[in-house]
Enzyme design. Sequence first.
Site, PDB file in Angstrom:
ATOM      1  N   THR A 130      -8.993  13.779 -35.983  1.00 55.75           N
ATOM      2  CA  THR A 130      -9.391  14.143 -34.774  1.00 55.75           C
ATOM      3  C   THR A 130     -10.583  13.396 -34.359  1.00 55.75           C
ATOM      4  O   THR A 130     -11.265  13.315 -33.045  1.00 55.75           O
ATOM      5  CB  THR A 130      -9.749  15.648 -34.672  1.00 55.75           C
ATOM      6  N   TYR A 144      -5.052  17.074 -27.519  1.00 58.30           N
ATOM      7  CA  TYR A 144      -5.300  15.779 -28.006  1.00 58.30           C
ATOM      8  C   TYR A 144      -4.597  14.976 -28.773  1.00 58.30           C
ATOM      9  O   TYR A 144      -3.734  16.021 -29.458  1.00 58.30           O
ATOM     10  CB  TYR A 144      -6.919  15.651 -28.480  1.00 58.30           C
ATOM     11  N   THR A 168      -9.538  16.465 -40.480  1.00 62.05           N
ATOM     12  CA  THR A 168     -10.397  17.504 -41.239  1.00 62.05           C
ATOM     13  C   THR A 168      -9.173  18.453 -41.966  1.00 62.05           C
ATOM     14  O   THR A 168      -9.672  19.071 -43.092  1.00 62.05           O
ATOM     15  CB  THR A 168     -11.117  18.480 -40.423  1.00 62.05           C
ATOM     16  N   ASP A 169      -8.006  18.254 -41.647  1.00 60.92           N
ATOM     17  CA  ASP A 169      -6.945  19.267 -42.253  1.00 60.92           C
ATOM     18  C   ASP A 169      -6.664  18.870 -43.536  1.00 60.92           C
ATOM     19  O   ASP A 169      -6.577  19.914 -44.371  1.00 60.92           O
ATOM     20  CB  ASP A 169      -5.663  19.034 -41.361  1.00 60.92           C
ATOM     21  N   LYS A 195     -11.723  23.433 -45.966  1.00 60.02           N
ATOM     22  CA  LYS A 195     -11.748  23.663 -44.632  1.00 60.02           C
ATOM     23  C   LYS A 195     -11.583  25.512 -44.276  1.00 60.02           C
ATOM     24  O   LYS A 195     -10.473  25.700 -44.911  1.00 60.02           O
ATOM     25  CB  LYS A 195     -10.661  23.036 -43.779  1.00 60.02           C
ATOM     26  N   GLU A 214      -4.639  39.185 -65.807  1.00 63.05           N
ATOM     27  CA  GLU A 214      -3.537  40.294 -65.420  1.00 63.05           C
ATOM     28  C   GLU A 214      -2.211  39.476 -65.744  1.00 63.05           C
ATOM     29  O   GLU A 214      -1.035  40.050 -65.743  1.00 63.05           O
ATOM     30  CB  GLU A 214      -3.446  40.327 -63.622  1.00 63.05           C
TER      31      GLU A 214
END
Length: 365
Positions: free
Chosen positions: A51, A64, A130-131, A203, A321
Amino acid sequence: MLHSLRSTRFAPAIVGLAAALMIGLASPATAQQSPAGGALARVLVLGTGGTIAGQANARAGNAYDSGKVSAANLIAAIPGIDQLAQISAEQISSIGSQDMNDKVWFDLVKRIRAAIDNKEVDGVVITHGTDTMEETAFFLQNVLDTDIPVVLVGSMRPSTAIGADGPANLYDAMRVASAPESRGRGVLVVLNDTIHGARWVQKTNTTSVQTFRSPDAGPVGYVDTGSLRFLAAAPTKGAKLKLPDAPPLPRVDIIYSHANMDAAEVEDAVKRGAKGIVLAGVGDGNSSKGAIDALASAAKQGVVVVRSTRVGSGYVNRNVEVEDDKLGFAVALDLNPQKARVLLALLIANGITDPKAVQQAYAQP
Ligand code: ASP
Protein backbone atom coordinates in the site's frame (compact mmCIF):
# COMPACT_ATOMS: atom_id res chain seq x y z
CA MET A 1 19.57 10.09 22.02
CA LEU A 2 18.33 13.05 20.01
CA HIS A 3 18.75 13.17 16.29
CA SER A 4 18.06 15.60 13.51
CA LEU A 5 14.75 17.41 13.47
CA ARG A 6 12.36 16.91 10.61
CA SER A 7 10.84 20.13 9.39
CA THR A 8 8.05 18.92 7.11
CA ARG A 9 5.64 16.05 7.56
CA PHE A 10 3.14 16.37 4.75
CA ALA A 11 2.52 13.90 1.96
CA PRO A 12 3.70 15.50 -1.25
CA ALA A 13 2.60 14.42 -4.71
CA ILE A 14 4.49 11.54 -6.21
CA VAL A 15 7.06 12.92 -8.61
CA GLY A 16 9.66 11.66 -11.02
CA LEU A 17 9.86 8.55 -13.13
CA ALA A 18 13.35 7.21 -12.44
CA ALA A 19 13.58 3.44 -12.03
CA ALA A 20 16.51 3.77 -9.65
CA LEU A 21 18.24 6.73 -8.11
CA MET A 22 21.06 7.94 -5.99
CA ILE A 23 19.83 10.76 -3.79
CA GLY A 24 22.25 13.56 -3.06
CA LEU A 25 24.37 14.69 -0.23
CA ALA A 26 23.22 16.31 2.94
CA SER A 27 24.31 18.99 5.28
CA PRO A 28 26.75 17.54 7.84
CA ALA A 29 24.65 19.02 10.64
CA THR A 30 21.90 16.47 10.03
CA ALA A 31 23.94 13.60 8.65
CA GLN A 32 24.59 10.20 10.17
CA GLN A 33 28.30 9.53 9.81
CA SER A 34 29.10 6.45 7.78
CA PRO A 35 31.27 3.89 9.59
CA ALA A 36 33.08 3.54 6.25
CA GLY A 37 34.16 7.17 6.47
CA GLY A 38 31.67 8.89 4.14
CA ALA A 39 29.68 11.92 5.23
CA LEU A 40 26.42 10.01 5.42
CA ALA A 41 25.37 6.48 6.20
CA ARG A 42 24.66 4.53 3.03
CA VAL A 43 21.17 3.07 2.97
CA LEU A 44 19.89 0.67 0.36
CA VAL A 45 16.13 0.80 -0.17
CA LEU A 46 14.59 -2.37 -1.59
CA GLY A 47 11.05 -1.95 -2.89
CA THR A 48 8.65 -4.87 -2.83
CA GLY A 49 5.29 -3.10 -3.29
CA GLY A 50 2.39 -2.79 -0.85
CA THR A 51 0.00 0.00 0.00
CA ILE A 52 2.91 2.36 0.61
CA ALA A 53 3.38 2.11 -3.15
CA GLY A 54 -0.37 2.05 -3.82
CA GLN A 55 -2.30 4.28 -6.19
CA ALA A 56 -5.97 5.24 -6.20
CA ASN A 57 -8.24 3.15 -8.38
CA ALA A 58 -11.68 4.08 -9.74
CA ARG A 59 -13.27 0.89 -8.31
CA ALA A 60 -14.67 2.65 -5.24
CA GLY A 61 -14.12 5.82 -3.24
CA ASN A 62 -11.40 4.27 -1.07
CA ALA A 63 -10.10 1.74 -3.63
CA TYR A 64 -6.48 1.45 -4.64
CA ASP A 65 -3.99 -0.94 -6.19
CA SER A 66 -0.91 -2.02 -4.22
CA GLY A 67 2.63 -1.85 -5.50
CA LYS A 68 2.25 0.68 -8.34
CA VAL A 69 4.88 3.29 -7.40
CA SER A 70 8.58 2.42 -7.37
CA ALA A 71 10.63 2.78 -4.20
CA ALA A 72 12.81 5.32 -6.04
CA ASN A 73 9.81 7.53 -6.75
CA LEU A 74 8.50 7.20 -3.19
CA ILE A 75 11.84 8.49 -1.91
CA ALA A 76 12.05 11.26 -4.50
CA ALA A 77 8.75 12.65 -3.18
CA ILE A 78 9.92 13.09 0.44
CA PRO A 79 11.47 16.49 1.19
CA GLY A 80 14.59 16.32 3.32
CA ILE A 81 15.08 12.55 3.23
CA ASP A 82 18.27 13.12 1.25
CA GLN A 83 19.73 14.82 4.32
CA LEU A 84 19.56 11.60 6.29
CA ALA A 85 21.60 9.19 4.18
CA GLN A 86 23.15 8.41 0.84
CA ILE A 87 20.22 6.52 -0.56
CA SER A 88 20.14 4.01 -3.37
CA ALA A 89 16.90 2.33 -4.37
CA GLU A 90 16.15 -0.90 -6.20
CA GLN A 91 12.96 -2.73 -6.97
CA ILE A 92 12.80 -6.39 -5.93
CA SER A 93 9.09 -6.86 -6.69
CA SER A 94 5.93 -4.79 -7.11
CA ILE A 95 3.27 -6.81 -5.33
CA GLY A 96 0.71 -6.50 -2.60
CA SER A 97 2.14 -8.45 0.32
CA GLN A 98 -0.86 -10.79 0.28
CA ASP A 99 1.13 -12.30 -2.63
CA MET A 100 4.44 -12.38 -0.76
CA ASN A 101 6.29 -15.61 -1.46
CA ASP A 102 9.50 -17.61 -1.05
CA LYS A 103 10.99 -16.27 -4.30
CA VAL A 104 10.82 -12.63 -3.17
CA TRP A 105 12.17 -13.65 0.24
CA PHE A 106 15.14 -15.44 -1.34
CA ASP A 107 15.77 -12.47 -3.69
CA LEU A 108 15.78 -10.08 -0.72
CA VAL A 109 18.27 -12.21 1.19
CA LYS A 110 20.51 -12.55 -1.85
CA ARG A 111 20.58 -8.79 -2.45
CA ILE A 112 21.08 -7.89 1.22
CA ARG A 113 23.87 -10.44 1.62
CA ALA A 114 25.61 -9.14 -1.52
CA ALA A 115 25.35 -5.56 -0.28
CA ILE A 116 26.83 -6.57 3.06
CA ASP A 117 29.58 -8.73 1.54
CA ASN A 118 30.56 -5.91 -0.84
CA LYS A 119 30.48 -3.41 2.06
CA GLU A 120 28.05 -1.29 0.04
CA VAL A 121 25.71 -0.33 2.85
CA ASP A 122 25.34 0.76 6.47
CA GLY A 123 21.61 0.05 6.57
CA VAL A 124 18.76 -1.44 4.56
CA VAL A 125 15.15 -0.27 4.26
CA ILE A 126 12.55 -2.58 2.72
CA THR A 127 9.27 -1.05 1.57
CA HIS A 128 6.59 -3.70 1.99
CA GLY A 129 2.86 -4.26 2.27
CA THR A 130 1.60 -4.43 5.81
CA ASP A 131 -0.41 -7.66 5.44
CA THR A 132 2.55 -10.04 5.68
CA MET A 133 5.24 -7.61 6.83
CA GLU A 134 5.64 -9.42 10.14
CA GLU A 135 6.32 -12.70 8.32
CA THR A 136 8.99 -11.21 6.05
CA ALA A 137 10.61 -9.45 9.01
CA PHE A 138 10.69 -12.65 11.03
CA PHE A 139 11.97 -14.69 8.07
CA LEU A 140 14.84 -12.24 7.52
CA GLN A 141 15.60 -12.19 11.22
CA ASN A 142 16.14 -15.94 11.14
CA VAL A 143 18.37 -16.12 8.09
CA LEU A 144 20.39 -12.89 8.02
CA ASP A 145 23.49 -12.81 10.16
CA THR A 146 24.39 -9.15 10.33
CA ASP A 147 24.55 -6.25 12.72
CA ILE A 148 23.52 -3.67 10.14
CA PRO A 149 19.99 -2.33 10.60
CA VAL A 150 17.41 -3.95 8.34
CA VAL A 151 14.15 -2.00 8.60
CA LEU A 152 10.80 -2.86 7.06
CA VAL A 153 8.36 -0.06 6.41
CA GLY A 154 4.90 0.25 4.89
CA SER A 155 1.79 2.32 5.21
CA MET A 156 -1.92 1.88 5.75
CA ARG A 157 -2.96 4.50 3.21
CA PRO A 158 -1.88 4.54 -0.43
CA SER A 159 0.52 7.17 -1.68
CA THR A 160 -2.33 9.10 -3.34
CA ALA A 161 -4.56 9.29 -0.23
CA ILE A 162 -5.23 12.47 1.74
CA GLY A 163 -3.12 12.02 4.85
CA ALA A 164 -0.96 9.31 3.32
CA ASP A 165 1.20 7.87 6.09
CA GLY A 166 3.84 6.41 3.78
CA PRO A 167 6.15 9.44 3.46
CA ALA A 168 6.46 9.98 7.23
CA ASN A 169 6.91 6.26 7.81
CA LEU A 170 9.60 6.02 5.14
CA TYR A 171 11.35 9.08 6.52
CA ASP A 172 11.31 7.49 9.99
CA ALA A 173 12.56 4.16 8.62
CA MET A 174 15.43 6.00 6.97
CA ARG A 175 16.35 7.60 10.27
CA VAL A 176 16.34 4.24 12.01
CA ALA A 177 18.30 2.47 9.25
CA SER A 178 20.97 5.18 9.17
CA ALA A 179 21.45 5.45 12.94
CA PRO A 180 24.44 3.72 14.54
CA GLU A 181 22.38 2.84 17.63
CA SER A 182 20.09 0.70 15.48
CA ARG A 183 22.93 -1.74 14.82
CA GLY A 184 22.73 -5.21 16.34
CA ARG A 185 19.00 -5.03 17.08
CA GLY A 186 17.86 -7.59 14.55
CA VAL A 187 15.26 -6.87 11.88
CA LEU A 188 12.97 -3.95 12.74
CA VAL A 189 9.55 -2.73 11.60
CA VAL A 190 8.83 1.01 11.61
CA LEU A 191 5.34 2.53 11.22
CA ASN A 192 3.43 5.30 12.93
CA ASP A 193 6.39 6.64 14.92
CA THR A 194 7.00 3.24 16.51
CA ILE A 195 9.83 0.71 16.17
CA HIS A 196 9.02 -2.96 16.63
CA GLY A 197 11.16 -6.11 16.83
CA ALA A 198 10.59 -8.84 14.26
CA ARG A 199 9.76 -11.53 16.80
CA TRP A 200 6.88 -9.68 18.43
CA VAL A 201 5.33 -7.35 15.90
CA GLN A 202 1.83 -8.07 14.59
CA LYS A 203 -0.68 -6.33 12.38
CA THR A 204 -3.70 -5.93 14.65
CA ASN A 205 -6.16 -3.65 12.83
CA THR A 206 -7.49 -3.77 9.26
CA THR A 207 -7.36 -0.02 8.58
CA SER A 208 -5.88 2.02 11.43
CA VAL A 209 -2.46 3.65 11.03
CA GLN A 210 -1.81 2.37 14.57
CA THR A 211 -2.11 -1.23 13.39
CA PHE A 212 1.28 -2.62 14.37
CA ARG A 213 1.70 -3.69 17.96
CA SER A 214 3.90 -6.09 19.88
CA PRO A 215 1.37 -7.51 22.35
CA ASP A 216 3.74 -9.73 24.35
CA ALA A 217 6.74 -7.43 24.54
CA GLY A 218 5.84 -3.87 23.57
CA PRO A 219 7.70 -1.82 20.98
CA VAL A 220 11.50 -1.68 21.03
CA GLY A 221 11.54 2.06 20.49
CA TYR A 222 10.02 5.22 19.08
CA VAL A 223 11.00 7.54 16.28
CA ASP A 224 9.22 10.86 15.95
CA THR A 225 9.70 14.38 14.72
CA GLY A 226 12.57 15.12 17.06
CA SER A 227 14.03 11.93 18.40
CA LEU A 228 14.98 8.32 17.94
CA ARG A 229 14.72 6.34 21.15
CA PHE A 230 15.33 2.69 21.84
CA LEU A 231 13.75 1.47 25.05
CA ALA A 232 16.17 -1.31 25.91
CA ALA A 233 19.63 -2.46 25.08
CA ALA A 234 18.78 -6.11 24.56
CA PRO A 235 18.86 -7.09 20.92
CA THR A 236 17.11 -10.11 19.46
CA LYS A 237 19.01 -12.25 17.03
CA GLY A 238 16.81 -15.03 15.63
CA ALA A 239 17.82 -18.57 14.86
CA LYS A 240 20.34 -17.80 12.06
CA LEU A 241 19.30 -20.73 9.94
CA LYS A 242 20.75 -21.68 6.57
CA LEU A 243 18.72 -20.82 3.51
CA PRO A 244 18.56 -23.53 0.82
CA ASP A 245 20.07 -22.56 -2.55
CA ALA A 246 16.68 -21.91 -4.11
CA PRO A 247 13.01 -21.66 -3.18
CA PRO A 248 10.55 -23.10 -2.31
CA LEU A 249 10.78 -23.82 1.38
CA PRO A 250 9.12 -27.04 2.60
CA ARG A 251 5.33 -26.91 2.75
CA VAL A 252 3.95 -25.98 6.18
CA ASP A 253 0.21 -25.48 6.55
CA ILE A 254 -1.62 -23.49 9.21
CA ILE A 255 -4.79 -25.15 10.50
CA TYR A 256 -7.23 -22.75 12.16
CA SER A 257 -9.08 -24.24 15.09
CA HIS A 258 -12.79 -23.56 15.73
CA ALA A 259 -15.88 -24.91 17.45
CA ASN A 260 -17.39 -28.07 16.00
CA MET A 261 -14.03 -29.08 14.50
CA ASP A 262 -13.22 -32.56 13.29
CA ALA A 263 -10.10 -34.21 11.87
CA ALA A 264 -10.73 -33.28 8.23
CA GLU A 265 -8.53 -30.19 7.91
CA VAL A 266 -5.54 -31.90 9.51
CA GLU A 267 -6.00 -35.03 7.41
CA ASP A 268 -6.29 -32.91 4.26
CA ALA A 269 -3.04 -31.10 5.09
CA VAL A 270 -1.24 -34.43 5.46
CA LYS A 271 -2.75 -35.68 2.18
CA ARG A 272 -1.57 -32.60 0.28
CA GLY A 273 1.97 -33.22 1.46
CA ALA A 274 2.49 -30.79 4.34
CA LYS A 275 5.82 -31.49 6.00
CA GLY A 276 4.78 -29.41 8.96
CA ILE A 277 1.53 -28.21 10.50
CA VAL A 278 1.04 -25.18 12.72
CA LEU A 279 -2.14 -25.25 14.75
CA ALA A 280 -3.73 -21.83 15.17
CA GLY A 281 -5.42 -23.23 18.20
CA VAL A 282 -8.17 -21.94 20.41
CA GLY A 283 -7.09 -20.49 23.77
CA ASP A 284 -3.66 -21.78 24.75
CA GLY A 285 -3.18 -23.59 21.45
CA ASN A 286 -5.83 -26.24 21.85
CA SER A 287 -8.29 -27.94 19.55
CA SER A 288 -11.04 -30.56 19.51
CA LYS A 289 -10.24 -34.16 20.39
CA GLY A 290 -10.70 -35.13 16.74
CA ALA A 291 -8.21 -32.51 15.53
CA ILE A 292 -5.66 -33.25 18.28
CA ASP A 293 -5.88 -37.00 17.55
CA ALA A 294 -5.34 -36.29 13.85
CA LEU A 295 -2.33 -34.08 14.70
CA ALA A 296 -0.90 -36.85 16.89
CA SER A 297 -1.26 -39.31 14.07
CA ALA A 298 0.35 -36.79 11.64
CA ALA A 299 3.26 -36.40 14.09
CA LYS A 300 3.66 -40.20 14.18
CA GLN A 301 3.94 -40.14 10.37
CA GLY A 302 6.80 -37.60 10.56
CA VAL A 303 4.86 -34.37 10.06
CA VAL A 304 6.25 -31.74 12.45
CA VAL A 305 3.43 -30.30 14.56
CA VAL A 306 3.66 -26.97 16.37
CA ARG A 307 0.85 -25.55 18.48
CA SER A 308 0.23 -21.79 18.36
CA THR A 309 -2.89 -19.79 19.16
CA ARG A 310 -5.48 -17.80 17.24
CA VAL A 311 -6.13 -15.37 20.12
CA GLY A 312 -3.50 -12.77 19.21
CA SER A 313 -1.31 -12.61 22.31
CA GLY A 314 0.09 -14.68 25.14
CA TYR A 315 2.37 -17.70 25.32
CA VAL A 316 1.44 -21.25 24.40
CA ASN A 317 3.12 -23.40 27.04
CA ARG A 318 3.95 -27.11 26.89
CA ASN A 319 1.86 -29.86 28.46
CA VAL A 320 -0.80 -27.63 30.03
CA GLU A 321 -4.01 -28.84 28.40
CA VAL A 322 -2.36 -30.91 25.69
CA GLU A 323 0.18 -33.66 26.35
CA ASP A 324 2.93 -32.41 24.08
CA ASP A 325 5.59 -34.78 25.41
CA LYS A 326 3.41 -37.80 24.77
CA LEU A 327 2.01 -36.65 21.41
CA GLY A 328 5.30 -35.39 19.95
CA PHE A 329 4.30 -31.75 19.51
CA ALA A 330 6.26 -28.54 19.93
CA VAL A 331 4.70 -25.24 21.06
CA ALA A 332 5.21 -21.83 19.45
CA LEU A 333 5.50 -19.94 22.76
CA ASP A 334 4.93 -16.23 21.85
CA LEU A 335 5.08 -16.70 18.07
CA ASN A 336 1.78 -16.25 16.28
CA PRO A 337 0.74 -18.90 13.74
CA GLN A 338 2.09 -17.05 10.71
CA LYS A 339 5.53 -16.60 12.28
CA ALA A 340 5.50 -20.12 13.69
CA ARG A 341 4.93 -21.28 10.09
CA VAL A 342 7.95 -19.34 8.80
CA LEU A 343 10.24 -20.77 11.47
CA LEU A 344 8.98 -24.30 10.99
CA ALA A 345 9.56 -24.16 7.21
CA LEU A 346 13.13 -22.96 7.84
CA LEU A 347 13.75 -25.64 10.47
CA ILE A 348 12.51 -28.43 8.22
CA ALA A 349 14.63 -27.02 5.36
CA ASN A 350 17.60 -27.36 7.72
CA GLY A 351 16.71 -30.96 8.62
CA ILE A 352 15.59 -30.01 12.13
CA THR A 353 12.46 -32.09 12.71
CA ASP A 354 12.95 -33.76 16.08
CA PRO A 355 10.32 -32.21 18.40
CA LYS A 356 12.91 -31.45 21.11
CA ALA A 357 15.22 -29.62 18.69
CA VAL A 358 12.24 -27.85 17.13
CA GLN A 359 11.12 -26.75 20.58
CA GLN A 360 14.57 -25.34 21.35
CA ALA A 361 14.48 -23.25 18.17
CA TYR A 362 11.15 -21.67 19.16
CA ALA A 363 12.67 -20.63 22.47
CA GLN A 364 15.53 -18.76 20.73
CA PRO A 365 14.71 -15.04 21.02
N1 ASP B 1 -2.72 -5.44 0.93
C1 ASP B 1 -1.68 -4.49 1.23
C2 ASP B 1 -0.36 -5.23 1.30
O1 ASP B 1 -0.06 -5.87 2.25
C3 ASP B 1 -1.97 -3.78 2.50
C4 ASP B 1 -0.90 -2.80 2.93
O2 ASP B 1 0.19 -2.69 2.43
O3 ASP B 1 -1.20 -2.07 3.89
O4 ASP B 1 0.38 -5.13 0.41
